[in-house]
Design a protein around this motif. Structure first.
Motif, PDB file in Angstrom:
ATOM      1  N   LEU A 162     -11.368  27.240   2.509  1.00 22.17           N
ATOM      2  CA  LEU A 162     -12.038  28.461   2.963  1.00 22.17           C
ATOM      3  C   LEU A 162     -13.182  28.863   2.023  1.00 22.17           C
ATOM      4  O   LEU A 162     -14.073  29.614   2.412  1.00 22.17           O
ATOM      5  CB  LEU A 162     -11.023  29.602   3.059  1.00 22.17           C
ATOM      6  CG  LEU A 162      -9.934  29.442   4.133  1.00 22.17           C
ATOM      7  CD1 LEU A 162      -8.881  30.522   3.985  1.00 22.17           C
ATOM      8  CD2 LEU A 162     -10.547  29.480   5.524  1.00 22.17           C
TER       9      LEU A 162
ATOM     10  N   LEU B 213      -8.266  30.098  13.364  1.00 25.02           N
ATOM     11  CA  LEU B 213      -8.304  30.081  11.900  1.00 25.02           C
ATOM     12  C   LEU B 213      -6.984  30.538  11.273  1.00 25.02           C
ATOM     13  O   LEU B 213      -6.416  29.820  10.433  1.00 25.02           O
ATOM     14  CB  LEU B 213      -9.477  30.915  11.395  1.00 25.02           C
ATOM     15  CG  LEU B 213      -9.992  30.592  10.000  1.00 25.02           C
ATOM     16  CD1 LEU B 213     -10.342  29.117   9.878  1.00 25.02           C
ATOM     17  CD2 LEU B 213     -11.203  31.450   9.662  1.00 25.02           C
TER      18      LEU B 213
ATOM     19  N   LEU C 109     -10.903  21.420  13.960  1.00 24.47           N
ATOM     20  CA  LEU C 109     -11.282  21.891  12.632  1.00 24.47           C
ATOM     21  C   LEU C 109     -10.475  21.196  11.547  1.00 24.47           C
ATOM     22  O   LEU C 109     -11.025  20.752  10.526  1.00 24.47           O
ATOM     23  CB  LEU C 109     -11.090  23.409  12.547  1.00 24.47           C
ATOM     24  CG  LEU C 109     -11.548  24.087  11.245  1.00 24.47           C
ATOM     25  CD1 LEU C 109     -13.027  23.845  11.011  1.00 24.47           C
ATOM     26  CD2 LEU C 109     -11.241  25.573  11.291  1.00 24.47           C
TER      27      LEU C 109
ATOM     28  N   LEU D  81     -17.699  25.849  11.259  1.00 29.53           N
ATOM     29  CA  LEU D  81     -17.092  26.789  12.209  1.00 29.53           C
ATOM     30  C   LEU D  81     -18.133  27.376  13.144  1.00 29.53           C
ATOM     31  O   LEU D  81     -17.927  27.437  14.365  1.00 29.53           O
ATOM     32  CB  LEU D  81     -16.382  27.912  11.447  1.00 29.53           C
ATOM     33  CG  LEU D  81     -14.908  27.710  11.117  1.00 29.53           C
ATOM     34  CD1 LEU D  81     -14.412  28.849  10.245  1.00 29.53           C
ATOM     35  CD2 LEU D  81     -14.087  27.632  12.390  1.00 29.53           C
TER      36      LEU D  81
ATOM     37  N   TRP E 183     -17.627  26.894   6.797  1.00 26.51           N
ATOM     38  CA  TRP E 183     -18.078  28.020   7.616  1.00 26.51           C
ATOM     39  C   TRP E 183     -19.264  27.611   8.490  1.00 26.51           C
ATOM     40  O   TRP E 183     -19.387  28.067   9.637  1.00 26.51           O
ATOM     41  CB  TRP E 183     -18.430  29.206   6.730  1.00 26.51           C
ATOM     42  CG  TRP E 183     -17.213  29.744   6.041  1.00 26.51           C
ATOM     43  CD1 TRP E 183     -16.829  29.537   4.760  1.00 26.51           C
ATOM     44  CD2 TRP E 183     -16.180  30.538   6.640  1.00 26.51           C
ATOM     45  NE1 TRP E 183     -15.622  30.169   4.495  1.00 26.51           N
ATOM     46  CE2 TRP E 183     -15.200  30.789   5.643  1.00 26.51           C
ATOM     47  CE3 TRP E 183     -15.979  31.060   7.921  1.00 26.51           C
ATOM     48  CZ2 TRP E 183     -14.054  31.530   5.879  1.00 26.51           C
ATOM     49  CZ3 TRP E 183     -14.832  31.814   8.162  1.00 26.51           C
ATOM     50  CH2 TRP E 183     -13.896  32.037   7.154  1.00 26.51           C
TER      51      TRP E 183
ATOM     52  N   VAL F 137     -11.975  30.792  17.989  1.00 31.44           N
ATOM     53  CA  VAL F 137     -12.066  30.429  16.573  1.00 31.44           C
ATOM     54  C   VAL F 137     -11.362  31.470  15.709  1.00 31.44           C
ATOM     55  O   VAL F 137     -10.664  31.128  14.740  1.00 31.44           O
ATOM     56  CB  VAL F 137     -13.540  30.279  16.149  1.00 31.44           C
ATOM     57  CG1 VAL F 137     -13.654  30.182  14.631  1.00 31.44           C
ATOM     58  CG2 VAL F 137     -14.154  29.043  16.779  1.00 31.44           C
TER      59      VAL F 137
END
Length: 804
Positions: free
Chosen positions: A382, A359, A35, A391, A388, A355
């Protein structure tokens, strides 16, 4: 149905805590790295996205008489943009950006407050019509008047604090002089990052080389200018570029023919500038290599794949534990699709949990990761909905990859065989499991080999003889016009300080871009046959101060006039022997005649990424004034004491100017910051990849020892030693590591050979580099496996045999 799958999966995770921990933790660390790298790469490719419809004019200048196919990249001259605006209706607006060439720092003053700043640019009054910036104060018309500036907000805050800067007068003091400007606006970078890392925007018609740009109509000079055009919507760029050859011929055909040059001109999308290193411009931002970004994405993918392999291996290894569950579910009516959905559900759940753990870990680790990559990523990521989406995609892809094979493997058990105690399926697990372990360690060995070779190349760069002496050289750069009048006296006083051997004044110090260049012809040659060379203007002490060797002729003398020193490469370029060079006359582009005083042995005045290029020194006559850089050759074992003495001299001779210096060896090292950064990143993420691999290997070793628990007990009763049992349990895994080593060698050689081709001066890849990587991997694997093997070998055989 989904709720039932989730409950079943959750019960399984709680029941198998060790299995769950290894999988969740491995996937969490892999997801964290993956990520972060994806966010970092996205951040690099996001430069200039908010500047819609803007392109940079770029040109390739080609010597028409060149036989070796050498091309030189250059930006456009100042005359091109206005001409394009007149001739092409497709061009809505243009602007030019001119750096303060050769000036590193600028002293900004407001009343009694002053700060040093970098990156001011001369820009046209149309700059903010072309580029999109958010104005905190002022508007797009803020640069309409001469001697006005727009400040970047951090610069305005440092200089003015909470005072409104608009309408205030500031002074910019640099080597071009001391000039007053009126602040007419303040902008920030809240709309997005730009390749123009400007802190101060100075309107073009404010003197200096900005003013000269507006009146220069030459197509063969001033190629440090960056020109930008805003193209009207719905313009066909290809058709527009087809008009450029006739445009160039109309305005510059005669001038280019006389210079022996040909120009190919085209538009470069502004969003590609930050990721196009070969189009770097003096003073305009430092681009990032797309190859480097691709390597980062590849590393991220490899780390995530390694984590997924752990999941696959541990899931199939524990198949016998779940065989009866599969058999019972099939007996009561569950078909293969139901079982696949169940096991994929478990995989997706573990991926989701990973995940959720990754995070917050990423948020905690962000400062550390930013330090490794030299990035400035903050928690604002974020707020980006694309993160997102990334993710969710990561959860889905990881869950699918990690869970696909275990799901199909476990669902393939035959009911009758399972009930009879036969836990084999139609799909072979052991072979695939071994293959996956081999694949994991192939990746690990490739990464370790990369570390070894990159480290060796950087050490080679660090220790290579550059042809000049970079050790014990101090560099002083004078950034203000006020300080110039003190340079001569400061140099004289420096020579009286114990520990100072030589002091030289020059336009640039070695390892900095030379910036100046010209073309030269021998007597009787046409101008079209001219050969290019970069040059530094220096005094008669430069060669001695830098430890440069002469192979023929002599050094500069104080009374020299129109004398130059050239390097061996330049002599080869013009086709003459270095021994016969002294006394030969050369004519430059401006018809000035120069006499070669001596020939310098080739030295790397630039980065080792490039071959040594034609280079020369021009004698700096006293009537030409002083330059901004001093190279001071020192000889001392106590730098603290020497620098204290020099600082005393500085404050006495140059009052009111901060004492600043650097070491030449540090400046040389700065040329390889991107390589050092890549090495640091690969080192960190390779360590993480190895840790995840070891985590999976640890789980497999623990499961293998558990499966052979009774066998170990019997062997101990029959007299087997601890060493023998450890060897028994370890040798299968070590065989896999050796196979991985053999596969990894050609892959590593190919990948690192490609990387080394980016250096003109490089090491040779040797067998011992692979041997180190292989030996390190064997040790890591042996340590991981033997920890479980020793534990099993030391266990009490009575406990393992009690049920027999």
């Amino acid at each position: 149905m989904i709720k039932t799958y989730i409950k079943t999966a959750w019960r399984f995770l709680l029941k198998n805590k060790t299995f769950s921990f290894i999988n969740v933790f491995g996937l969490a660390i892999g997801t964290l790295c993956c990520l972060y790298i994806l966010i970092y790469v996205k951040d690099q490719y996001s430069y200039d996205k908010h500047h819609d419809g803007v392109s940079r004019i770029y040109r390739v200048d080609r010597k028409l008489i060149t036989k070796d196919g050498v091309y030189t990249l250059a930006n456009s001259g100042g005359f091109i943009c206005p001409a394009m605006k007149r001739d092409f209706p497709e061009i809505e607006q243009y602007t030019r950006v001119v750096p303060f060439i050769g000036i590193d720092k600028h002293l900004l003053r407001y009343k009694d407050h002053s700060v040093y700043e970098t990156y001011p640019y001369y820009v046209d009054s149309t700059f903010f019509e072309v580029f999109s910036y958010h104005f905190v104060e002022g508007n797009k018309s803020s640069l309409m008047k001469p001697y006005t500036v727009v400040l970047l907000k951090p610069t305005a805050d440092k200089l003015f604090g909470h005072v409104d800067p608009v309408g205030k007068t500031i002074t910019i003091d640099n080597t071009q002089g001391i000039t007053d400007y009126t602040v007419t606006g303040v902008v920030d970078e809240s709309l997005g990052k730009s390749h123009l890392h400007a802190n101060v925007f100075v309107t073009m018609n404010s003197g200096g080389n900005g003013e000269s740009t507006m009146h220069n109509d030459s197509w063969t000079s001033n190629n440090y200018i960056s020109s930008y055009v805003k193209v009207r919507s719905n313009t066909n760029i290809a058709l527009l570029e087809n008009k450029f050859p006739a445009f160039v011929n109309r305005y510059a055909g005669k001038e280019l023919k006389e210079a022996g040059l040909g120009i190919n001109m085209y538009l470069q999308p502004i969003s590609s500038i930050h990721t196009t290193p070969q189009m770097e411009n003096p003073g305009i931002g430092i681009p990032v290599s797309p190859t480097f970004l691709a390597i980062l994405v590849l590393i991220a993918a490899l780390i995530q794949i390694i984590a997924c392999i752990n999941f696959m291996n541990l899931s199939t290894a524990r198949a016998s534990k779940r065989a009866k569950e599969v058999g019972v579910r099939k007996v009561i009516g569950a078909d293969k699709k139901d079982l696949i959905r169940q096991f994929l559900g478990e995989s997706f759940l573990i991926s989701l949990i990973s995940v959720m753990i990754a995070l917050p870990l990423l948020i905690i680790a962000l400062p550390f990761l930013n330090e490794i990559t030299q990035a400035d990523i903050n928690l604002n990521f974020l707020k980006d909905f694309r993160i997102w989406i990334m993710l969710v995609s990561l959860v889905m892809v990881t869950g699918l990859i990690a869970g696909s094979y275990p799901a199909f493997y476990l669902s393939a058990f035959r009911v009758v065989k399972v009930i009879k105690g036969n836990f084999t399926s139609e799909i072979s697990a052991s072979g695939i499991r071994r293959s996956l372990v081999v694949f994991q360690f192939v990746l690990s060995i490739v990464l370790i080999t990369g570390i070894v070779i990159i480290y060796s190349q950087l050490e080679y760069i660090k220790n290579k003889d550059l042809g000049f002496d970079k050790e014990q050289r101090l560099i002083f750069t004078f950034n203000t016009g006020e300080s110039f009048k003190y340079i001569s006296g400061f140099m004289d006083d420096l020579r009286q300080v114990a520990g100072v051997k030589e002091v030289s004044n020059s336009s640039k110090f070695l390892s900095n871009p030379a910036l100046f260049s010209n073309v030269f012809t021998l007597p009787g040659q046409r101008h079209a046959d001219a050969k290019p060379a970069s040059f530094i203007v220096s005094d008669e002490f430069f060669v001695r101060a830098n430890g440069i060797k002469l192979i023929s002729g002599r050094d500069f003398r104080p009374d020299d006039s129109a004398k130059i020193l050239v390097n061996e490469t330049f002599m080869r370029t013009i086709g003459l022997s270095a021994l016969k060079a002294p006394g030969i006359k050369l004519t430059d582009f401006n018809s000035r005649v120069w006499t070669i005083a001596g020939v310098m042995k080739d030295f790397n005045f630039g980065s080792l990424h490039k071959e040594v290029e034609p280079f020369m020194l021009w004698m700096n006559h006293k009537q030409d004034g002083l330059w901004a850089n001093l190279t001071v050759h020192t000889a001392t074992g106590n730098y603290k004491d020497l620098l204290t003495k020099i600082e005393t001299v500085w404050h006495r001779d140059i009052p009111g100017v901060p004492f600043e210096y650097t070491f030449l060896d540090e400046q040389v090292q700065k040329q390889y910051e991107s390589d050092i950064s890549m090495s640091r990143i690969i080192n960190a993420f390779t360590l993480i990849a190895i840790c995840i691999s070891c985590l999976g290997l640890f789980g497999l070793a623990a499961f293998s020892a558990e499966q052979r628990n009774k066998e170990i007990g019997i062997r101990k009763v029959l007299g087997a030693s601890v060493t023998g049992i450890v060897e028994l349990l370890s040798k299968d895994f070590l065989k896999l590591v050796l196979i991985a080593f053999l596969i990894a060698i050609p892959i590593s050689w190919w990948a690192m050979n490609k990387w080394l081709q980016g250096f003109a001066f490089r090491i040779q890849i040797s067998w011992w580099m692979f041997a180190i990587a292989g030996f390190a991997t064997v040790l890591i694997a042996l340590f991981t496996v033997s920890s479980q093997a020793i534990k099993a070998a030391l266990s009490n055989p009575v406990k393992s045999l009690r049920s027999e």
